[in-house]
Structures are given as C-alpha cells and as structure tokens.
Design a protein around this motif. Structure first.
Motif, PDB file in Angstrom:
ATOM      1  N   MET A 347       0.834  -1.212   0.000  1.00  0.00           N
ATOM      2  CA  MET A 347       0.000   0.000   0.000  1.00  0.00           C
ATOM      3  C   MET A 347       0.865   1.257   0.000  1.00  0.00           C
ATOM      4  SD  MET A 347      -3.049  -0.900  -0.251  1.00  0.00           S
ATOM      5  CE  MET A 347      -3.950   0.601   0.114  1.00  0.00           C
ATOM      6  N   LEU A 351       0.901   4.123  -2.743  1.00  0.00           N
ATOM      7  CA  LEU A 351       0.615   5.521  -2.432  1.00  0.00           C
ATOM      8  C   LEU A 351       1.733   6.416  -2.978  1.00  0.00           C
ATOM      9  CD1 LEU A 351      -0.789   5.310   1.212  1.00  0.00           C
ATOM     10  CD2 LEU A 351      -2.038   5.840  -0.882  1.00  0.00           C
ATOM     11  N   THR A 355       1.116   9.311  -5.735  1.00  0.00           N
ATOM     12  CA  THR A 355       1.409  10.722  -5.475  1.00  0.00           C
ATOM     13  C   THR A 355       2.502  11.252  -6.408  1.00  0.00           C
ATOM     14  OG1 THR A 355       2.828   9.973  -3.664  1.00  0.00           O
ATOM     15  CG2 THR A 355       0.655  10.768  -3.086  1.00  0.00           C
ATOM     16  N   LEU A 358       0.886  11.812  -9.715  1.00  0.00           N
ATOM     17  CA  LEU A 358       0.084  13.037  -9.646  1.00  0.00           C
ATOM     18  C   LEU A 358       0.967  14.265  -9.860  1.00  0.00           C
ATOM     19  CD1 LEU A 358      -2.857  13.989  -8.897  1.00  0.00           C
ATOM     20  CD2 LEU A 358      -2.003  14.314  -6.591  1.00  0.00           C
ATOM     21  N   ALA A 362       1.052  16.758 -13.129  1.00  0.00           N
ATOM     22  CA  ALA A 362       0.414  18.014 -12.732  1.00  0.00           C
ATOM     23  C   ALA A 362       0.311  19.029 -13.871  1.00  0.00           C
ATOM     24  CB  ALA A 362       1.138  18.632 -11.543  1.00  0.00           C
ATOM     25  N   ILE A 371       4.742  21.654 -10.296  1.00  0.00           N
ATOM     26  CA  ILE A 371       4.690  21.303  -8.884  1.00  0.00           C
ATOM     27  C   ILE A 371       6.093  21.508  -8.305  1.00  0.00           C
ATOM     28  CG2 ILE A 371       5.231  18.832  -9.091  1.00  0.00           C
ATOM     29  CD1 ILE A 371       2.231  20.049  -7.152  1.00  0.00           C
ATOM     30  N   THR A 372       6.163  22.041  -7.109  1.00  0.00           N
ATOM     31  CA  THR A 372       7.489  22.311  -6.546  1.00  0.00           C
ATOM     32  C   THR A 372       7.994  21.095  -5.787  1.00  0.00           C
ATOM     33  OG1 THR A 372       6.502  23.185  -4.555  1.00  0.00           O
ATOM     34  CG2 THR A 372       7.047  24.765  -6.266  1.00  0.00           C
ATOM     35  N   GLN A 374       8.821  20.868  -2.768  1.00  0.00           N
ATOM     36  CA  GLN A 374       8.253  20.714  -1.420  1.00  0.00           C
ATOM     37  C   GLN A 374       7.126  19.689  -1.404  1.00  0.00           C
ATOM     38  OE1 GLN A 374       9.088  23.608  -2.595  1.00  0.00           O
ATOM     39  NE2 GLN A 374      10.246  24.739  -1.052  1.00  0.00           N
ATOM     40  N   TYR A 375       6.345  19.654  -2.487  1.00  0.00           N
ATOM     41  CA  TYR A 375       5.245  18.693  -2.556  1.00  0.00           C
ATOM     42  C   TYR A 375       5.771  17.279  -2.357  1.00  0.00           C
ATOM     43  CZ  TYR A 375       2.098  15.410  -4.870  1.00  0.00           C
ATOM     44  OH  TYR A 375       1.339  14.329  -5.169  1.00  0.00           O
ATOM     45  N   ARG A 378       7.268  16.675   1.126  1.00  0.00           N
ATOM     46  CA  ARG A 378       6.283  16.564   2.206  1.00  0.00           C
ATOM     47  C   ARG A 378       5.549  15.223   2.171  1.00  0.00           C
ATOM     48  NH1 ARG A 378       2.813  21.785   2.631  1.00  0.00           N
ATOM     49  NH2 ARG A 378       4.878  22.679   2.784  1.00  0.00           N
ATOM     50  N   ILE A 379       5.365  14.657   0.995  1.00  0.00           N
ATOM     51  CA  ILE A 379       4.622  13.395   0.907  1.00  0.00           C
ATOM     52  C   ILE A 379       5.558  12.186   0.938  1.00  0.00           C
ATOM     53  CG2 ILE A 379       3.029  12.036  -0.512  1.00  0.00           C
ATOM     54  CD1 ILE A 379       1.676  14.507   0.382  1.00  0.00           C
ATOM     55  N   LEU A 383       6.251   8.866   3.685  1.00  0.00           N
ATOM     56  CA  LEU A 383       5.939   7.530   3.162  1.00  0.00           C
ATOM     57  C   LEU A 383       7.174   6.631   3.212  1.00  0.00           C
ATOM     58  CD1 LEU A 383       3.662   8.189   0.036  1.00  0.00           C
ATOM     59  CD2 LEU A 383       3.018   7.106   2.188  1.00  0.00           C
TER      60      LEU A 383
END
Lengths: 653, 126
Positions: A347, A351, A355, A358, A362, A371-372, A374-375, A378-379, A383
C-alpha cells in the motif's frame, strides 16, 4: 532507402506475423502455424540485431549523412562514447528497446515450457515489438538520411560523456523491456486460467534489478556531473523511471503473499499491468520530452501512440479481469502477521506511485503550472520513513500471527533504536537526525537478528534481506543529504587569498590550462582547510569542448569524500585573467550511505535473481499452480530439445 | 478483511488523500509568461518560462554574471543571472525564478531542459 530502414521493414513484417501466428495458432491449435511463429521470433530478433549493428557501424564510420549520427556524434568523439552515442537519442534508444524485447522473446522461446500460455504471451510481447517497430519506421526513424553529407557532426552533448551516462540508458531500457514479460504472461495465463507466478518471477526480479541499476547510475551521474550538490530533483524524467520501480517492487512482494497464501491475486494481476503501462509512460517522458503541458501530446504525435498502447493494455486487462472474476477470490488474512505488514508495504509503495504520478502529470491540469519540490518532500519523505519502519517490523514478524514472539524478537532492536536516538541527540542536538538514526538502528537490527548464515542457501530470503538492508542504509543517507545539506553559492575566490566559507577555509592556490584532444580544460587548484589543518586539495575545472554548439562549456565537479560527508565544489566560471574563480560549495552529510546502500541493494537483487533462479530453474521448480498443462507442444522435437537444455542447466548448479 | 479493518483502512486512505491534496494545491505554482511580467512592470518571486533569444547572451567573466533575453514569442525581457549554469545554450526553453524590477529580471535560479532532449527540440525547430 537506407538498408537499415529496409531491415526495419522486414522486422516489422515478421513481428506482425509472429503476433498473428502465435495468437491464431493457439486459438485454432494449428501446430505448423506455431512452428512458423517460433522461427519468426528468431527472424525479427536477427533483423533488429542487424539493424542495431548497422547503426553502430554508421556511427563508427562517421557517416554524418545519417541525421541521427550527425546529431549525436562528431569526429573527435572517442570510440567508446561513439558506441554509447547510438542510444543517446530517442531513435537509437527505441531501437535498443525493441531489440532487448526481441532478445528476451527469443530467450523465452528457448528456455520456457512451450505451451499455450507461452505462445499467447509471445503473441502479446511480439505485438509490443511491432509497436516499437512502427515508431521506428515512422516518427523515430534512426536511418533518416540528409540530402548531403556534412563534414562533421553536432556532437554528443558533453554532459553525456561520462561512463555513468553511457551505461544508464542501456540498463534502464533493459529493465523497461523486461517489464513487458510479466504483463504478457499475466494476460495470457489468466486467459487460459493458469498460474503465472513461477514463470513471471524471474522476469519481475530481472526488471526490478535493471531498473534499480539504471536509476542508481542516473542519480550518481547527476550528483557527479550536474553540480548542484544533489542526486535526485523529482524531475519528471527521474520520476518516470521511479514509478515502474515502485510498482514492480510492490509486485515482487505481492507474489510472495500469493504463492504462500493465495492472497492478493487481483492485486498482482493489476500490478503487472500497471507496471507495463508506467514503463510505456516512462519511455514517452524520457524520450519524447517532458510533459510540460497538455500540448506535449499535440506537439509530439508519438505521445498519442504511447497513450494508445497504455489505454489498450489497461483495457485488455480490465475486460479479461471481468470475464475471469472467479479466479480472483482473495482470502487476505489481515491479522497481526507478516502478510499484513507486506500488504501495508505494498500500500505504501502504491501511495508513493500515485502521489509521484500526480506530481509528474500536474502540468496536464492547467496551462503552465508546475509542482514544486516541497510537494514531493512533504509526501514522499513520510511515506519512505513509514516504509523503512515497516521493513523493520516485517523482518521481526512471522507468517503466522504471533504477537509474543514479535515482541520478544523486537526487544533488542527497540533498545538499539533508543540508544541510537540518545547517542545522536547527545552529539548533534538534531531531533530529526536522531529519529532517523533510531529508525535506521531498529530496522537494521531486526534484519540482522533474523538473518542466519544458512539463509545464503535460500536466495529469495537472503537476497531480499540484503536488499532491505541496502534500503535501510539508503534511507539514512537520503535523510542526511536532503535535510542537512549546506550550500554556498557564488563564492568568488581570489588567487592566493584565503576565504572562510561554511566552516572551511578555501585557498585558490593555482590554475592550469590544458589542451586535451577534444577539449580545453581550465582547472583551479583549491586547498580546503578546516582550521589550520589541510583537509584536501580540490581541482574543480571548466571543460570547453571543441564543438560548434553553445553548451560546450561544462563545469566539472570535484568532491572530497569523507565517510561522514562530502565536500563538493563546482567551478562556475573564471575571470579573464584567471585570477578569480567562482565556485559553489556544498557540504553533503551521509551521502556515502546513499551509494553504499544502493550498491548493497543491487547486490541483494543480483543474488536473488541469479543465484538459483535462472530461467530454467523456474521451470524445474514449479509446474503451474493448478498443476495442469494445456500443452500445445509445437512439435516433439521442440519439446524435447527444450527439456534437454533445461536439464543441462539444472545440473550445472 | 472484516468490517472494522475496512473502516480503518478507509479512514486512513481518506486522511491521506486530504493530506496529499492539501500539499498538492499548496505547491502548485503557475508559470508566468514573459508578456505578463513585462506588462505588470514589477513582480516579485515569480517563475517565468520562455525561450532564450539566440544571440542575446552577454557574459561578464569579472563577476560571473550572464545577461540574456527571454521571450514568449510576443515580448522580450532581460534576465540577469550570477552563478553556475552548466549546459547553457541559446534558443532552448528555460524557466527563471526571481523578481522583475526596473526593466530587468533578476534570477535566483535558471532551469534548463535535460541534456538528452536538446536534439529533439532542435529537430522540431527545423
């Protein structure tokens, strides 16, 4: 018409015929058709090999009348880089892609059991060869000729002239091509209501290994060459190769559960299909341009072709799933056991895939958005951290649910984690670093505790554990180098005047200018001091290639590697009298862990793939899940010779 | 999977999706076009994409500064950048990040396309 183009036309015809003959031969059980299909696989493999050799010959013969040779090489290029220039561009690397898959198809024909499942899957993978063949003949023709022969070529991009970059495309494309096989097998096996795990396992691990090596080489190259002190920028091209790696990693674990527990059948089915789709997407992104906006598809007609193949493979997968639903009755036991932790790992991997996808796509959402970083940070950092913790738990947990054993066996590891936290916090006062160290110690200890010498005889467990240990080491390196990197940009050093930068004293001592065969190299000799102690001498330099292209100036990085950190210096320019040099300085902590971890990981993977499970090993080890054999043997001879070769290989071990 | 497990998984997934969407929206930064920036006259901390105008580059080796023009086909603006710029080439797409004031764009960062793709661009341009 160039003879190379003619070879491609012939291989187009033969791959089309193989696609048809395998399919129709299986459907109608006509043996002669299947026999012909088999020879056609060897024929298109031979044709693509010849085409590839011919293209390499054009490069070595400096035939600049060929647009592709003109675009990617010049007279000064050394022989080895000239050979690597064949896959430096889109056309050549697609040819390599097709050739790899053709060779893999031939290998399957040679070593795999010749039954309906194999035949139908060869029809599918021959279709993929056909697909790339169409691209090679239309939009990515490497044999396109100019109307005249220019005296010299544009030249290979100077940044690509490193051993890592020369080897990166052929490894990653081998990983891509190999991902076709699990896809073809899963469709074919489910169609015939057969098992597919044992046949596909080798190819899943194989593609994982080469994807890993390819990604590693790319990251290493970026670090040593690009001069920004990092190795991973969440660039669409990097993401593109990471996506199938994540899903293939998930698939490796999924089939473990399915083999043991008959669970996750549907998951694995779709993971194999998604991995293939992501590989096609990756081929598009890496070779046809970043998807900077929706227009990428419009500007590049090839984009539609790739999209079509992705849609087609997904649709086939869905339709087949619907008609074979009864095969996928999963019984997943989600109590406290290893199955659950593996499922949780899958899982997490999914994920991450979702992400990252995504973020990568973008730009499709609207005009000119991006998308920067940081995205992703942060994710993906949480994970990844969760994944490493789970790895530790997973190693300490049994297939059967047994809470007490788990608590007992993880006691040492938890203590180790606490000690690591305290030790790191006492010395550095950094909370995140201490937490990272604690997680590292915990997961590493559970693995070491559960690994016995006798496990070397169990390549799946041993290889898997070594791979996990590599990932745990990599985790620590990524944490150190991402969170605690220090950078100092635009530092101007005057000759013989010491300057304090980031706790170091830099002294620009001397400069050299050397005329090499194909380039001029301007070097700054910079001494690095910590207090009064000389840490080392760095020689960052600028390379000015003798090429008629503007990107001929390349600033080269020099790195002083210490076990705990790198001192990384990139020269960005000199004043005209060379009395001043402009540099960028990066202090990168724990970066050596990234490389050591990656190498350990690949070593583990190699052990798992090649120690026991050769292609033949799979056949010996297991008949299908149901033990049935549909058995459309092409001919008696074909079958016996296949068996013989299997036995031979088996004895060697 | 029983009811309770499903419920917990569902909650976890929903929570995660919210987290992802929040940071996705938060970090989605639009590019400005050269025309927009020039028309505004002044803009701070923006990303602008365009193409480097061929023949426009001047490099000052005394302070490692490069001045070039960026265009979106309609307007042009001067970009001033000090620092390392490997693989610099005119006529290729670039993204510059920084501020526009007094008729020039002062870039803190210049991003150029990945090296393996230059040729494609040139071919398309032909």
């Amino acid at each position: 018409m160039d003879p190379g183009y003619f070879l491609l036309i012939l291989s187009l015809l033969s791959s089309a015929y193989a696609t048809y003959a395998f399919y129709s031969g299986v459907k109608s059980r006509r043996k002669h058709l299947l026999a012909r299909a088999e020879s056609t696989v060897y024929i298109y493999t031979a044709l693509l090999t010849l085409a590839y050799i011919l293209l390499t010959y054009y490069f070595l013969a400096r035939d600049f009348g060929l647009l592709y040779v003109y675009s990617y090489s010049d007279r000064h290029l050394s022989t080895l880089y000239t050979i690597s220039a064949v896959w430096a561009g889109r056309e050549g690397s697609l040819l390599l892609w097709a050739l790899y898959l053709a060779v893999i198809n031939s290998a399957i024909l040679r070593f795999e059991k010749k039954d309906a499942v194999t035949a139908f899957s060869l029809s599918i993978s021959s279709f993929v060869v056909l697909f790339f063949n169409i691209l090679l003949l239309t939009l990515s023709n490497p044999f396109k000729r100019l109307e005249f022969t220019p005296p010299d070529g544009i030249g290979l991009n100077p940044l690509l002239r490193t051993p890592e970059m020369a080897l990166h495309p052929p490894t990653i494309f081998l990983g891509y091509a190999a991902t076709t096989i699990p896809f073809a097998l899963v469709i074919s096996a489910v169609y015939f209501k057969e098992g597919w795990l044992k046949r596909a396992r080798f190819w899943i691990l194989f593609s994982w290994l080469f994807l890993s090596i390819g990604i590693f080489l790319g990251a290493w190259w970026a670090y040593k060459t690009l001069g920004w002190g990092g190795y991973w920028a969440w660039d669409p091209v990097e993401n593109a190769s990471l996506l199938p790696w994540l899903t293939v990693s998930a698939l490796i674990h999924g089939i473990m559960v399915e083999e043991r527990r008959k669970g996750l059948g549907a998951w694995n089915y779709f993971l194999a299909i998604i991995s293939f789709g992501l590989v096609i997407l990756a081929t598009f992104i890496t070779r046809s341009g970043i998807i900077s906006s929706v227009h990428a598809f419009g500007e590049n007609p090839e984009g539609w072709m790739y999209l079509l193949l992705i849609v087609l493979s997904t649709a086939v997968g869905l339709v087949l799933y619907n008609s074979r639903k009864e095969l996928f009755r999963d019984s997943l036991d989600l109590s406290f056991n290893r199955e659950t932790t593996i499922f949780a790992n899958i899982m997490l991997l999914l994920l991450s895939t979702f992400t990252i996808l995504l973020g990568t796509l973008a730009p499709l959402l609207g005009e000119d958005v991006q998308i920067t970083r940081q995205y992703y940070d942060r994710i993906e950092i949480p994970l990844g951290t969760a994944l490493v913790i789970l790895l530790g738990i997973c190693a300490a947990i049994n297939w059967r649910s047994d809470r007490d054993t788990f608590l007992k066996s993880s006691r040492v590891a938890v203590a180790g984690g606490v000690i690591a936290f305290i030790a790191v916090f006492a010395t550095t006062k950094l909370i995140v670093a201490s937490l990272g160290a604690a997680i590292f110690a915990f997961s590493l200890l559970t693995h070491i505790q559960n690994l016995k010498i006798s496990d070397t005889r169990n390549p799946r467990k041993f290889g898997g554990y070594i791979t996990h240990i590599g990932i745990i080491i990599l985790f620590l390196g990524v944490m150190g180098s991402w969170i605690y990197e220090e950078s100092y940009k635009n530092v101007a050093l005057e000759l013989n005047q010491p300057k304090n930068v980031g706790g170091y004293t830099l002294l620009y001592r001397d400069n050299q200018m050397v005329d090499e065969h194909d380039k001029l190299v301007v070097t700054a000799v910079v001494e690095v001091y910590r207090g009064d102690e000389l840490v080392g001498v760095c020689k960052p330099h600028l390379k000015v290639y003798k090429l008629n292209r503007q990107d001929r100036v390349v600033s080269s990085v020099e790195i002083l590697s210490k076990p705990t950190h790198d001192i990384y210096i990139a020269a960005s320019g000199f004043s005209e009298d060379l009395k001043k040099v402009f540099i960028e300085l990066y202090v990168v902590p724990l970066i050596s862990f990234v490389w050591v971890g990656s190498v350990v990981m690949m070593a583990g993977g190699t052990y798992a793939v090649f120690s026991k499970m050769s292609i033949t090993g799979i056949n010996i080890a297991g008949e299908d899940r149901e033990g049935r054999e549909i058995g459309i043997d092409v001919s008696k001879d074909g079958k016996t010779s296949g068996r013989k070769s299997r036995k031979k290989k088996g004895k060697k071990k | 999977m029983n009811e309770k497990q499903r419920l917990m998984l569902g909650i976890a997934v929903i929570g995660f999706v919210i987290l992802v969407l929040a940071s996705f929206m938060g970090n989605l930064t639009p590019y400005k076009s050269v025309s927009e920036v020039v028309a505004a006259g002044k803009m701070e901390n923006v990303q602008v994409n365009g193409t480097i105008v061929p023949g426009s580059t001047v490099y000052y080796s005394e302070n490692n500064t490069r001045i070039f023009e960026l265009t979106d086909g309609k307007a042009k603006m001067k970009v001033v950048f000090t620092g390392a710029l490997t693989n610099y080439q005119e006529g290729i797409p670039a993204v510059v990040r920084g501020s526009y004031k007094n008729g020039a764009f002062y870039a803190e960062e210049v991003l150029l396309k990945c090296p393996s793709k230059y040729q494609t661009i040139e071919e398309e341009g032909e």
